[in-house]
Motif scaffolding. Structure first.
Motif, mmCIF file in Angstrom:
data_model
loop_
_atom_site.group_PDB
_atom_site.id
_atom_site.type_symbol
_atom_site.label_atom_id
_atom_site.label_comp_id
_atom_site.label_asym_id
_atom_site.label_seq_id
_atom_site.Cartn_x
_atom_site.Cartn_y
_atom_site.Cartn_z
ATOM 1 N N SER A 478 -15.854 -7.315 -6.269
ATOM 2 C CA SER A 478 -14.729 -8.105 -5.750
ATOM 3 C C SER A 478 -15.006 -8.623 -4.342
ATOM 4 O O SER A 478 -15.799 -8.055 -3.602
ATOM 5 N N HIS A 480 -12.338 -9.183 -2.320
ATOM 6 C CA HIS A 480 -11.179 -8.832 -1.521
ATOM 7 C C HIS A 480 -11.595 -7.931 -0.352
ATOM 8 O O HIS A 480 -12.420 -7.039 -0.523
ATOM 9 N N GLY A 506 -5.786 -7.932 -8.557
ATOM 10 C CA GLY A 506 -6.863 -6.999 -8.298
ATOM 11 C C GLY A 506 -8.071 -7.306 -9.156
ATOM 12 O O GLY A 506 -8.291 -8.455 -9.551
ATOM 13 N N GLY A 519 -6.295 -2.424 -7.595
ATOM 14 C CA GLY A 519 -5.504 -3.489 -6.998
ATOM 15 C C GLY A 519 -4.118 -3.007 -6.614
ATOM 16 O O GLY A 519 -3.968 -1.871 -6.140
ATOM 17 N N ARG A 520 -3.120 -3.871 -6.824
ATOM 18 C CA ARG A 520 -1.752 -3.552 -6.425
ATOM 19 C C ARG A 520 -1.184 -2.378 -7.195
ATOM 20 O O ARG A 520 -1.531 -2.166 -8.362
ATOM 21 N N MET A 535 -4.517 0.116 -1.560
ATOM 22 C CA MET A 535 -5.041 -0.383 -2.815
ATOM 23 C C MET A 535 -5.121 0.817 -3.744
ATOM 24 O O MET A 535 -5.382 1.938 -3.303
ATOM 25 N N TYR A 537 -6.439 2.685 -7.430
ATOM 26 C CA TYR A 537 -7.518 2.674 -8.416
ATOM 27 C C TYR A 537 -7.109 3.571 -9.582
ATOM 28 O O TYR A 537 -6.563 4.659 -9.382
#
Lengths: 725, 50
Positions: A478, A480, A506, A519-520, A535, A537
């Motif tokens: 990613s 991000h 995400g 992600g969220r 974040m 997982y």
């Protein structure tokens, strides 16, 4: 910000190819990371292998690479791609900026200097026997005159040639009605030559031929050093400028994508922005969902959601999804251009600073001319005749000639910037050091200056090693910033190849039939209290793992602030970030005064206010939003990871992780200033002793030669003391 | 003293030669990339016969 740096969208090299007179094409690139002989061989060989390439040469000292070819069908992107594939960064240079790679001015000065030096040695070889013979009385007037003629034959043409830089500069200034340092120098050179020639014709005992070339030699050393330093800063500034050359991918009517220089983008055109690209011009999103990193513009560290109708500003970074954007403002009146105009206005107000050397020259020129004139008139009044009067006036001009003064500033600045360069600080202009030595107030930006400017994991102890390693595999796929932070913490390792980025949510992947998401909170299926940047997982049905982040202070921020306070500096924080974040960072760093939510214009206004109060300001900032303030401040420093515009607006750039570089730079600049002042005092003291000797007519050629060389050597040695701690 | 007639022109010639040689190296761009030039000698495949 180094999360952004590696994914910078490279400009399309096609726009940068230069066509030569003989139909040849040239492309100039700035190659990053090539440091050793293997890099040199790999890059030159690699590019030469591309069919059609005729010339490939890398300058290892400057990092510039030139490729040449004749085939007009050759795609220059291949060259850039080849170098990138070999593992180096390659950025096309704007051809109009890079025209002067070879520094002809430095070459000329070097040749003038060598001519002066060589003829100085040769003339001294002829003149020294005359001095010695004068003491022991062993040389007849015939031999002496013969030697004088030989000296004249060398010193006059060599002196005329090596004196060109002084004569032309003096003439230029005289035409405008000013008198600079070169006027007394030229006057002394011409007078000395004329008088020595006259003395030779009339069988006099003394001539000053060696003084002509010696004077030029010492002065040219100073000029050469000064020029080299300026050239170095100019090149650094050019490279920063070249980095800003970015292209935009415009979607044309027939659906094809064309790479266009940012300045050629028209309003209303549709631009494609891939994940990892910088936004080239201001615009409105018409398709796609993503997240954006606006930290360079606003100072905010959190990624911000982007959807249809979001307004994007040039310079921000698109993180996760592909976007189509309609250009609303073209490069000339985008946010970026507004910032650029503010920067320009700030720089103009800065140029009124008078350099120490110029101040010294303003004082020096009338004093020297006055002293020489008084000597001449004095001897005439004393009734000793025209010849004695003019000889002694000339001796005053020779002995006061500012060899030491000419070396005093450049020698110190070369040594000081060399020392800072070793510590990772790039000084872009010599007088920045002078200005830095005088500051009493420091304004810091928060994001990327006091803090690292990137999120760091703060709850490492709540996460098992196993989960970190697993999350890192997904995170590496990613773009991000939070995912990058995890990947950075875990270090290099494998990534999941077929991971899918879900813009705005995400990243997810299927591994052996188990769904992994990062992600969220809602998307992963976890409960969040949303108090920190975080974040989540989750692997399959296992419990979700929380990763919390914050933009932490640099390791040495607190220590540096303490040291700066000890110097008696006023310190404040000026940030565009939210109040809570700024307050926390300022408190942690030990700074009482802070402003949050400041726009670029607020920041510039605050600097104006401080300047109006008579504070000598230093601005340390990295974002685009800091650029106008950086330009307004008396001196400015940007971290190496700063936005390009900020780097080009600032006087110095420090690389590396340590904020202590700021303190170090201030200390070195203060030492440099005291060395310069010592040198000026020494020159004044030297003149105080030698001028009376000259006025009363006791200066003989050996005395002049000795005094001139000694003062130059002492000044240079004093400058070298800066190398020591 | 007669030797001066030989020695001075010889000295001048040697000095002039050195000066001309140096100016040639400057014009021949031998000081533009000191690091690169120092490294190039180590490149194996650049070893063409003279």
């Amino acid at each position: 910000m180094d999360i952004a740096a590696p994914e910078r969208s490279a400009a399309d090299p096609k726009a940068f190819v230069r066509k030569g007179d003989k139909g040849e094409y040239n492309l100039e690139l700035l190659v990053k990371g090539a440091k050793c002989v293997n890099c040199l061989g790999k890059i030159e060989r690699g590019v030469s292998e591309i069919p059609g390439i005729e010339e490939a040469r890398l300058n290892l000292s400057t990092g510039r690479f030139i490729a040449g070819w004749h085939d007009k069908n050759l795609d220059p992107a291949k060259i850039v791609q080849k170098i990138i594939d070999l593992g180096y960064g390659a950025i096309p240079f704007q051809s109009d900026i890079a025209q002067s790679v070879s520094d002809t001015e430095a070459k000329k000065l070097l040749i003038y200097m060598t001519v002066a030096g060589a003829s100085m040695m040769f003339v001294m070889m002829l003149v020294e026997p005359v001095w010695l013979a004068g003491i022991f009385g062993e040389m007849g007037p015939g031999t002496r005159t013969f030697f004088h003629w030989l000296a004249a034959m060398i010193a006059i043409p060599a002196g005329a040639y090596a004196g060109i830089p002084f004569f032309s500069s003096a003439w230029k200034n005289l035409k405008k009605g000013h008198a600079n340092m070169d006027v007394p120098i030229s006057l002394a050179l011409i007078l000395t030559a004329a008088l020595s020639l006259w003395a030779t014709i009339n069988f006099r005992e003394h001539t000053f031929f060696e003084a002509i070339v010696m004077l030029e030699f010492f002065l040219l050393i100073g000029r050469y050093l000064d020029h080299k330093l300026r050239q170095k800063s100019r090149i650094a500034a050019q490279e920063l400028l070249a980095l800003q050359a970015v292209t935009a991918n415009v979607i044309q009517g027939n659906g094809t994508i064309k790479s266009v220089k940012v300045s050629d983008v028209k309003e209303g055109e549709i631009i494609e922005i891939l994940p990892g690209d910088r936004i080239p011009v201001d615009g409105v999103v018409i398709q796609g969902v993503s997240q954006g990193d606006f930290s360079l513009i606003t100072g905010e560290t959190q990624a911000i959601d982007i959807g249809i109708d979001s307004h994007l500003r040039a310079g921000s970074l698109n993180l996760t999804g592909k976007l189509l954007m309609k250009a609303t403002k073209v490069a000339d009146d985008s946010f970026l251009a507004q910032i650029a105009r503010l920067v320009e206005a700030g720089e103009q107000s800065k140029s009124v600073y008078v350099r120490l050397a110029d101040k010294a020259a303003q004082l020096y020129v009338p004093v020297v001319h006055g002293a020489a004139l008084l000597t001449f008139v004095g001897w005439l009044i004393a009734g000793r005749g025209f010849e004695t009067a003019i000889w002694n006036a000339c001796a005053v001009l020779i002995i006061t000639c500012p060899c030491a003064l000419g070396l005093a500033v450049p020698a110190v600045q070369v040594v000081a910037s060399g020392r800072l360069f070793k510590n990772g600080v790039l000084v872009k202009s010599g007088d920045a050091l002078e200005r830095l030595a005088s500051i009493d107030y420091i304004v810091f930006d928060k994001t990327g200056v006091l803090t690292r400017g990137q999120p760091n994991l703060i709850n490492r102890n709540e996460i098992s090693d196993e989960n970190l390693v697993a999350a890192a595999m997904l995170a590496r796929a990613s773009r991000h910033p939070l995912a990058r932070a995890i990947a950075r913490l875990a270090g290099p390792g494998p990534s999941i190849k077929d991971a899918q980025e879900v813009p705005g949510y995400g990243v997810e992947a299927d591994v052996d039939g188990v769904k992994i998401r990062m992600g969220r909170a809602e998307w992963v299926g976890a409960q969040s209290d949303n108090s920190e940047t975080e974040m989540w997982y989750r692997k399959g049905d296992e419990a979700a793992v929380r990763f919390a982040f914050s933009d932490t202070l640099r390791d040495d921020t607190v220590a540096t602030i303490v040291k700066l306070k000890k110097l008696g500096m006023g310190i404040e924080v000026l940030s565009g970030d939210k109040l809570g974040a700024v307050e926390a960072a300022a408190k942690a760093a030990g700074i009482e005064k802070f402003t949050a939510g400041a726009s670029p214009f607020d920041k510039a206004a605050r600097l104006d206010e401080l300047n109006a109060q008579g504070r000598k300001t230093l601005m340390v900032g990295d974002g685009l939003n800091d650029a106008p303030a950086l330009a307004k401040a008396l001196v400015s420093i940007a971290p190496g990871a700063a936005a390009d515009a900020s780097q080009s607006a600032s006087d110095m750039v420090f690389s590396g992780e340590n904020l202590n570089s700021v303190y170090e730079s201030i200390m070195v600049s203060r030492m440099a200033k005291s060395r310069v002042l010592e040198n000026f005092w020494f020159s004044a003291f030297y003149n105080l002793i030698t001028v009376p000797i000259a006025i009363f007519g006791f200066v003989t050629p050996p005395i002049a030669a000795f005094a001139m060389s000694m003062s130059s050597v002492i000044v240079s040695l004093n400058a070298l003391r800066l190398y020591k701690k | 003293m007669e030797t001066l007639i030989f020695l001075i022109p010889i000295a001048f010639g040697v000095a002039a030669l050195a000066l001309v040689a140096f100016i040639w190296t400057v014009k021949n761009k031998q000081y533009e990339d000191p690091k690169g030039d120092a490294s190039r000698i180590l490149l194996e495949d650049d070893d063409k016969p003279l």
